[in-house]
Design an enzyme around this catalytic site. Structure first.
Site, PDB file in Angstrom:
ATOM      1  N   GLU A  91      10.025   5.398  13.159  1.00 37.13           N
ATOM      2  CA  GLU A  91      10.105   6.805  13.590  1.00 37.13           C
ATOM      3  C   GLU A  91      11.008   7.601  12.635  1.00 37.13           C
ATOM      4  OE1 GLU A  91      11.998   7.264  17.460  1.00 37.13           O
ATOM      5  OE2 GLU A  91      10.982   9.177  17.772  1.00 37.13           O
ATOM      6  N   LYS A 151       4.470  12.683  19.629  1.00 35.86           N
ATOM      7  CA  LYS A 151       5.243  12.031  20.696  1.00 35.86           C
ATOM      8  C   LYS A 151       5.054  12.815  22.000  1.00 35.86           C
ATOM      9  CE  LYS A 151       9.927  10.050  21.127  1.00 35.86           C
ATOM     10  NZ  LYS A 151      11.200   9.923  20.380  1.00 35.86           N
ATOM     11  N   CYS A 177       8.198   5.588  20.112  1.00 34.34           N
ATOM     12  CA  CYS A 177       9.505   5.262  20.695  1.00 34.34           C
ATOM     13  C   CYS A 177       9.578   5.490  22.209  1.00 34.34           C
ATOM     14  CB  CYS A 177      10.593   6.029  19.949  1.00 34.34           C
ATOM     15  SG  CYS A 177      12.216   5.241  20.105  1.00 34.34           S
TER      16      CYS A 177
END
Ligand SMILES: NC(=O)CC(=O)C(=O)O
Length: 296
Positions: free
Chosen positions: A52, A129, A171
């Site tokens: 990331e 995300k 994540c």
């Protein structure tokens, strides 16, 4: 009774995760990644995963400065990171899961975005995300991605030609079991998470979540982290890991820079599903079928 889409990995797939720490120099971050991608590709892998926010410090205050428009032009000067990823995938001849970088849209909103490339350098998909990392643990980690980032609104499943499908999350997306379940039920053989957990949540949740997503869905989970950097940098956890559908860790790193390798095997997926047939044992007569969510 609904069950898994009857698709799995079509043939063994060699994978590498590149664990590095990014710094404030964008060009140096890109150069570091290029060197490691070519190094991993020389080992004969077909899929490479980056962590990331690899082109910038992991800091809400800095994302706008490093953001680029999502471009599929290899000569884009406005989007040097996306352009470099595209060329790297082609040069290395691999599927490249381009970690994530801050992406700026036409309205000026910033997203934490993962771009995926084919071995020919074609942009196959991008994932923004979906779940922003806003947490506040007294005496531990506080972070508010929503101070500068906007969330993505779609589940991303990518067809890797000749191998099968993967699901992508970034994540914090790992914590939301629905995303993984939906991707697996759509036929993904693997769930890939470019990440940067931290020294508060990493020791508690990183391995637990990675192995759980694999076991829940009887797929491989591939977690690629930033390595640990000294303060004042964000304290990334490291410990990139690949778990098989039985929850075994088949490759793992520690805190420092590393490249981990694993071969994903169709037989391991098949055997785990035959031995523990949870897909046909679900009780949709009692609870809703979340995995039947339509992907648009
Ligand atoms: N950095 C993240 O997005 C997530 C994380 O560190 C955590 O969930 O913990």
């Amino acid at each position: 009774m609904p069950s898994f889409v009857n698709e799995i990995l079509q043939r063994p797939l060699q994978v590498a995760c590149i664990q590095i720490a990014s710094g404030p120099d964008k060009a140096a971050n890109i150069a570091q990644v290029r060197k490691k991608v070519l190094q991993a590709a020389a080992g004969g892998v077909s899929l490479i995963v980056l962590p990331e926010c690899f082109n910038s410090p992991y800091s809400t205050a800095r994302f706008r400065e490093y953001a680029e428009p999502l471009s599929s032009c290899p000569d884009s000067t406005e989007a040097p990171t996306f352009a470099a990823l595209q060329k790297m995938a082609q040069e290395a001849g691999v599927f490249l899961i381009g970690g994530s970088i801050p992406e700026r849209d036409q309205a000026g909103k910033i997203y934490n975005t993962c771009a995926v490339y084919s071995p020919e350098g074609k942009l196959l998909a991008s994932h923004r995300k979906m779940h922003l990392f806003d947490i506040d643990i007294p005496g531990g980690m506080s972070f508010r991605e929503s101070d500068t980032l906007s969330p993505g609104n779609k589940i991303t499943i990518v067809d890797l030609d000749g191998f099968g499908k993967i699901g992508i999350g970034i994540c914090y997306d790992l914590r939301f079991a629905e995303l993984s379940m939906i991707a697996a039920r759509e036929g993904a053989f693997g769930l890939i998470f470019p990440s940067a957990f931290n020294t508060t949540t990493g020791p508690l949740h990183w391995e637990l979540l990675g192995r759980s997503r694999a076991v829940d869905n009887q797929v491989y989970s591939i977690l690629c982290s930033q390595s640990r950097a000294p303060p004042p940098a964000y304290p990334s956890w490291g410990y990139s890991m690949i778990s098989d559908p039985m929850g075994r860790i088949v490759a793992g790193a520690k805190e420092s820079d590393d490249i981990i390798y694993a071969t994903l095997e169709p037989d391991v997926i098949r055997e785990s599903r035959q031995a523990i047939p949870i897909s046909s044992q679900r009780r949709y007569d009692v609870y809703p079928d979340i995995g039947a969510f339509p992907i648009v």
